[in-house]
Scaffold this motif. Structure first.
Motif, mmCIF file in Angstrom:
data_model
loop_
_atom_site.group_PDB
_atom_site.id
_atom_site.type_symbol
_atom_site.label_atom_id
_atom_site.label_comp_id
_atom_site.label_asym_id
_atom_site.label_seq_id
_atom_site.Cartn_x
_atom_site.Cartn_y
_atom_site.Cartn_z
ATOM 1 N N PHE A 1 48.254 48.131 -19.302
ATOM 2 C CA PHE A 1 48.391 46.675 -19.205
ATOM 3 C C PHE A 1 48.000 46.211 -17.814
ATOM 4 C CE2 PHE A 1 51.096 46.517 -23.083
ATOM 5 C CZ PHE A 1 50.576 45.355 -23.657
ATOM 6 N N ALA A 2 48.473 46.915 -16.784
ATOM 7 C CA ALA A 2 48.149 46.544 -15.411
ATOM 8 C C ALA A 2 46.646 46.598 -15.172
ATOM 9 C CB ALA A 2 48.886 47.464 -14.440
ATOM 10 N N ARG A 3 45.998 47.648 -15.673
ATOM 11 C CA ARG A 3 44.554 47.801 -15.455
ATOM 12 C C ARG A 3 43.776 46.684 -16.131
ATOM 13 N NH1 ARG A 3 39.995 49.254 -17.561
ATOM 14 N NH2 ARG A 3 40.856 49.562 -19.659
ATOM 15 N N GLN A 4 44.077 46.414 -17.407
ATOM 16 C CA GLN A 4 43.320 45.389 -18.120
ATOM 17 C C GLN A 4 43.587 43.991 -17.572
ATOM 18 O OE1 GLN A 4 42.932 45.604 -22.391
ATOM 19 N NE2 GLN A 4 43.173 47.837 -22.435
ATOM 20 N N LEU A 5 44.808 43.727 -17.180
ATOM 21 C CA LEU A 5 45.118 42.409 -16.619
ATOM 22 C C LEU A 5 44.486 42.248 -15.239
ATOM 23 C CD1 LEU A 5 48.799 42.137 -17.830
ATOM 24 C CD2 LEU A 5 46.911 40.643 -18.530
ATOM 25 N N ALA A 6 44.445 43.329 -14.459
ATOM 26 C CA ALA A 6 43.763 43.274 -13.166
ATOM 27 C C ALA A 6 42.275 43.010 -13.363
ATOM 28 C CB ALA A 6 43.976 44.578 -12.403
ATOM 29 N N ALA A 7 41.683 43.678 -14.356
ATOM 30 C CA ALA A 7 40.260 43.471 -14.646
ATOM 31 C C ALA A 7 39.984 42.034 -15.054
ATOM 32 C CB ALA A 7 39.814 44.428 -15.746
ATOM 33 N N ASP A 8 41.009 41.370 -15.621
ATOM 34 C CA ASP A 8 40.877 39.975 -16.034
ATOM 35 C C ASP A 8 41.205 39.000 -14.908
ATOM 36 O OD1 ASP A 8 40.206 38.222 -18.181
ATOM 37 O OD2 ASP A 8 42.336 37.736 -18.437
ATOM 38 N N GLY A 9 41.530 39.536 -13.724
ATOM 39 C CA GLY A 9 41.758 38.685 -12.560
ATOM 40 C C GLY A 9 43.192 38.282 -12.297
ATOM 41 N N HIS A 10 44.144 38.848 -13.029
ATOM 42 C CA HIS A 10 45.548 38.509 -12.807
ATOM 43 C C HIS A 10 46.061 39.099 -11.493
ATOM 44 C CE1 HIS A 10 45.490 37.403 -17.036
ATOM 45 N NE2 HIS A 10 46.729 36.971 -16.946
ATOM 46 N N ARG A 11 46.888 38.343 -10.821
ATOM 47 C CA ARG A 11 47.711 38.884 -9.749
ATOM 48 C C ARG A 11 48.820 39.689 -10.414
ATOM 49 N NH1 ARG A 11 52.378 37.910 -6.939
ATOM 50 N NH2 ARG A 11 52.262 38.333 -4.699
ATOM 51 N N LEU A 12 49.218 40.824 -9.806
ATOM 52 C CA LEU A 12 50.152 41.731 -10.463
ATOM 53 C C LEU A 12 51.442 41.911 -9.677
ATOM 54 C CD1 LEU A 12 47.715 44.626 -11.483
ATOM 55 C CD2 LEU A 12 48.437 42.678 -12.889
ATOM 56 N N VAL A 13 52.548 41.961 -10.414
ATOM 57 C CA VAL A 13 53.830 42.411 -9.885
ATOM 58 C C VAL A 13 54.199 43.643 -10.688
ATOM 59 C CG1 VAL A 13 56.240 41.845 -9.393
ATOM 60 C CG2 VAL A 13 54.501 40.031 -9.365
ATOM 61 N N LEU A 14 54.199 44.795 -10.038
ATOM 62 C CA LEU A 14 54.409 46.062 -10.725
ATOM 63 C C LEU A 14 55.830 46.547 -10.506
ATOM 64 C CD1 LEU A 14 51.073 47.853 -9.732
ATOM 65 C CD2 LEU A 14 51.517 46.364 -11.700
ATOM 66 N N VAL A 15 56.504 46.878 -11.608
ATOM 67 C CA VAL A 15 57.909 47.290 -11.566
ATOM 68 C C VAL A 15 58.051 48.698 -12.133
ATOM 69 C CG1 VAL A 15 60.262 46.786 -12.361
ATOM 70 C CG2 VAL A 15 58.676 44.898 -11.852
ATOM 71 N N ALA A 16 58.747 49.553 -11.394
ATOM 72 C CA ALA A 16 59.096 50.892 -11.865
ATOM 73 C C ALA A 16 60.115 51.473 -10.893
ATOM 74 C CB ALA A 16 57.867 51.796 -11.964
ATOM 75 N N ARG A 17 60.657 52.652 -11.235
ATOM 76 C CA ARG A 17 61.679 53.261 -10.377
ATOM 77 C C ARG A 17 61.084 53.957 -9.162
ATOM 78 N NH1 ARG A 17 64.931 57.090 -14.301
ATOM 79 N NH2 ARG A 17 62.775 57.532 -14.936
ATOM 80 N N ASP A 18 59.923 54.579 -9.327
ATOM 81 C CA ASP A 18 59.326 55.426 -8.290
ATOM 82 C C ASP A 18 58.484 54.574 -7.339
ATOM 83 O OD1 ASP A 18 57.783 57.251 -6.808
ATOM 84 O OD2 ASP A 18 57.755 58.705 -8.446
ATOM 85 N N GLU A 19 59.029 54.284 -6.151
ATOM 86 C CA GLU A 19 58.331 53.392 -5.228
ATOM 87 C C GLU A 19 57.005 53.972 -4.741
ATOM 88 O OE1 GLU A 19 59.063 50.812 -1.117
ATOM 89 O OE2 GLU A 19 60.712 51.985 -1.998
ATOM 90 N N ALA A 20 56.984 55.268 -4.457
ATOM 91 C CA ALA A 20 55.747 55.885 -3.965
ATOM 92 C C ALA A 20 54.639 55.788 -5.016
ATOM 93 C CB ALA A 20 56.002 57.340 -3.595
ATOM 94 N N ARG A 21 54.981 56.077 -6.249
ATOM 95 C CA ARG A 21 53.998 56.004 -7.333
ATOM 96 C C ARG A 21 53.561 54.562 -7.572
ATOM 97 N NH1 ARG A 21 54.907 58.790 -13.327
ATOM 98 N NH2 ARG A 21 52.703 58.921 -13.913
ATOM 99 N N LEU A 22 54.503 53.629 -7.435
ATOM 100 C CA LEU A 22 54.177 52.213 -7.574
ATOM 101 C C LEU A 22 53.142 51.781 -6.538
ATOM 102 C CD1 LEU A 22 57.396 50.054 -8.154
ATOM 103 C CD2 LEU A 22 55.330 50.094 -9.553
ATOM 104 N N ARG A 23 53.392 52.147 -5.296
ATOM 105 C CA ARG A 23 52.476 51.740 -4.216
ATOM 106 C C ARG A 23 51.097 52.359 -4.384
ATOM 107 N NH1 ARG A 23 54.851 48.599 -0.760
ATOM 108 N NH2 ARG A 23 57.134 48.631 -0.537
ATOM 109 N N GLU A 24 51.069 53.596 -4.841
ATOM 110 C CA GLU A 24 49.787 54.250 -5.104
ATOM 111 C C GLU A 24 49.020 53.516 -6.201
ATOM 112 O OE1 GLU A 24 48.120 58.612 -6.640
ATOM 113 O OE2 GLU A 24 50.238 58.340 -6.141
ATOM 114 N N LYS A 25 49.727 53.151 -7.278
ATOM 115 C CA LYS A 25 49.091 52.428 -8.378
ATOM 116 C C LYS A 25 48.611 51.056 -7.928
ATOM 117 C CE LYS A 25 48.848 53.464 -12.075
ATOM 118 N NZ LYS A 25 47.738 54.091 -12.861
#
Length: 252
Positions: free
Chosen positions: A18-42
């Motif tokens: 979902f994040a990839r396709q929405l980013a490709a469509d130009g959306h600004r993203l707020v990404l939520v998950a438990r693993d902060e390091a993995r979040l920042r990498e993504k």
């Protein structure tokens, strides 16, 4: 103003797609998950590849504090969230009474309480603005009598159907996306043996998300990706309940 999508469970599987396709469509993203390091990498990878602004929000949706943090972000009027994707979730490999009740409680919290509270926060803010969209990632399991995972997804489907009709006059649409088996980490993380599932029953995340976004933009309350699963989802309505329960109980 650029649309902003908040996605829970955004580092893997359907959430990452979902994040990839929405980013490709130009959306600004707020990404939520438990693993902060993995979040920042993504977030960094998506920002680099698609040139979109990304925000990370580490939160554990099995805790009151985690749910409250995400709800607060959804209620913010600074850079408002125009699309919420409730995707975070997990499964339990054992049947109901084989699991500690604490595990079942956490399961219910992540699959029902968290999306309910996040929908409440998002809908409240979206009503003020007169527009918005919510995608609740459910499952075709929600159409089957198959333990607490199915029961939780049935709640999400039923809620989405009602909310889509009720809030449509306010310019808000709510869609339950109901995939079947998908090639993600989901079953591996729950420790389930999926060797008996035939290859034709598996879908790829790209297709599930593409069809889910298409149906959400069309204002549909329920999206069932692929014709094969559209057919399978209708079977419980015509098969006797006792037989359906027996069939649904096979395998994990």
């Amino acid at each position: 103003m650029t649309d902003t999508a908040l996605i829970t469970g955004a580092t893997a599987g359907l959430g990452a797609e979902f994040a990839r396709q929405l980013a490709a469509d130009g959306h600004r993203l707020v990404l939520v998950a438990r693993d902060e390091a993995r979040l920042r990498e993504k977030a960094a990878a998506l920002s680099t590849e698609y040139g979109v602004e990304t925000e990370v929000l580490p939160a554990d949706l099995s805790t009151e504090e985690g749910i409250a943090a995400v709800a607060a972000r959804l209620g913010s009027e600074q850079e408002p969230v125009t699309l919420l994707v409730n995707n975070a979730g997990f499964g339990l490999a054992k049947w109901f009474t084989d699991n500690p009740v604490e595990d079942e409680r956490t399961h219910l919290k992540v699959l029902v309480q968290a999306p309910m509270e996040l929908c409440h926060a998002a809908l409240t803010a979206m009503q003020r603005r007169g527009a918005g969209r919510i995608i609740n990632v459910a499952s075709v399991a929600g159409f089957l009598p198959r333990g607490t995972y199915s029961a939780a997804k049935a709640w999400l489907i039923n809620f989405s159907r009602w909310a889509n009709n009720f809030y449509a006059p306010h310019g808000i649409h709510v869609t339950a996306v109901c995939p079947g088996f998908v090639h993600t980490e989901f079953h591996q993380r729950m420790g389930a043996d999926m060797g008996g599932v035939p290859s034709w029953m598996w879908l790829w995340p790209e297709r599930v998300v593409r069809e889910g976004l298409r149906d959400a933009r069309a204002g549909k309350s329920v999206s069932i990706p692929s014709k094969r699963y559209k057919v399978l989802a209708r079977i419980p309505a015509v098969v006797p309940e006792a037989l359906m329960t027996k069939l649904a109980s096979r395998g994990r």
